[in-house]
Design an enzyme around this catalytic site. Sequence first.
Site, PDB file in Angstrom:
ATOM      1  CG  ASP A 222      36.744  39.651  47.469  1.00 22.39           C
ATOM      2  OD1 ASP A 222      37.906  39.642  48.220  1.00 22.39           O
ATOM      3  OD2 ASP A 222      35.916  39.607  48.428  1.00 22.39           O
ATOM      4  CD  GLU A 272      26.740  37.918  26.682  1.00 18.51           C
ATOM      5  OE1 GLU A 272      25.575  37.200  27.127  1.00 18.51           O
ATOM      6  OE2 GLU A 272      26.641  39.638  26.774  1.00 18.51           O
TER       7      GLU A 272
END
Length: 576
Positions: A222, A272
């Site tokens: 956002d 990751e």
Amino acid sequence: MTVPSPSRSKTLESSSAHDWWRQASVYQIYPRSFYDTNGDGLGDLPGITAKVPYLKNLGIDAVWLSPFYPSALADGGYDVDDYRNVDPRLGTLADFDAMTAALHDAGIKLIVDIVPNHSSDRHEWFREALASPAGSPARDRYIFRDGLGQDGNEPPSDWKSIFGGSAWERITEPDGTSGQWYLHLFAKEQPDFNWDNEEVRKDFLTTLRFWADRGVDGFRVDVAHGLTKHLPETLPPEIEMPGMASEHGQHLFWDRDEVHDIYAQWRQVFNEYDPPRMAVAEAWVHPSRRARYASSEGLGQAFNFDLLTADFNASEFRSSITKNLAESNATGASSTWVFSNHDVVRHPTRYGLLEGPAGPKTHATDTGAPMAGGARDGKAWLLAGAPEHQLNRDLGLARAKAATLLMMALPGSAYLYQGEELGLHEVAEIPDAQRQDPAFFRNPGVDIGRDGCRVPLPWNAEESAFGFSTTDPHLPQPQWFREVAAELQDKAPESTLNLYRKALSLRRSLQGPEELRWIEEANPQVLHFVRPGGWHSITNFGDTAAPLPAGKVLLSSSPLPQDGTLPPATTVWMTG
């Protein structure tokens, strides 16, 4: 003209598991208005779990979940109290895990909203800041300044909030005296974070891992262009607010170059995981600057709202599509297409507004976001009491279905908003006393707010609250919802719901390389392109029927006559 696919060197790591988002159909859920299972009038996470069969049958690839975090709802959940928890009115973390598992079992990915520009004023950090002295580490997590004038009674600058009024709010110090001011570019209940503070940066990395570890597949970011700010000690007075107009990255708080250092860190976290987590930026920026948000070193994808702000016009659509596909080719990202979301007037209503005072060109917030509309935004129509004679519902829905079918044929990600598969129009008839959007209350008579697109969905024509809840919903539903309830449409082969189902199923089977070739038509109001493998999309934007090329019709947004023509406001998919 052929728009080529991105070169392999520019794309993100390519495998079906890693790049599922490139041409995904993503369905946005505003959870408080989706489905209520506990009878409190608010949609909840178990409600989403209960409707997973509906979502699977719809044929989407992913759900984008608007904020579900603890919140006072000063801004529809975008005022977050705790970034690593679930609002108890919506469920628990166990409910979140159950929902995630149900979606994954159905083959549906999960994208969640992350709100990094500001917290709520109930966040534990902000409460600590209020209880701490000026200059303290607690206050440094936010943006506090001394006021101007005698005794600091005037705000540090004349800047205005997106929702109206001053962008500064004065606090009461722990000793009871009037004190400093804090910056809130949105509602006063949404204090802006100080992203120069390393603790803020590290904490959001923790939040990203928290949700990724729970199985979240991606994040919608956002106000992605609003995090980093440069606020000199002497603040300038009123400044030009829009971020979209700037090409240099030196605005004081919109789209600064430094924001990409943050997203480079986020990308390291996303990578990751196997597969890497995806992200999409809500970034209202100059088109020349959108690419950095969508880069493989950053978030990977960024919304383009060009079609959302376009009129139902062949030239505007073609220009937008060509420009955005060229941009995605240059960056290696996939493009994104959207017509409706939780911030805008639903597109069947925008497209059905008649010319004149009810249909102004474009209304936008100070960040460029059309928070109450888009092209022919409906803002004046709603503020005028929504006179029915100024809205042609049938024309608006026909155009919306034609535009959406065209959009689903494009390479890139298609973002859909809950209820558009039912052909919902904007709900105009909401009494002032029942409205919730701060934009409405802070700008009376100027901004009608966004409640009209957030009204709870109609599931069943005969049940209370049209099957959404066993009690009154948090926003009132109109009686015409009875005619468009999902259960009725499920049984009607030619319904809007079943058109979406057919389109989403075909879209998945017909996707190929991310390219298209324009076919020139004699009629300038007809937009025709072909995708690899010979899949044609043809849309008539005009007011009269147009010749339809020979071929096998796969799907049409409205019934086709027997005379071999393409009716107005109709899209057809066909093979040559």
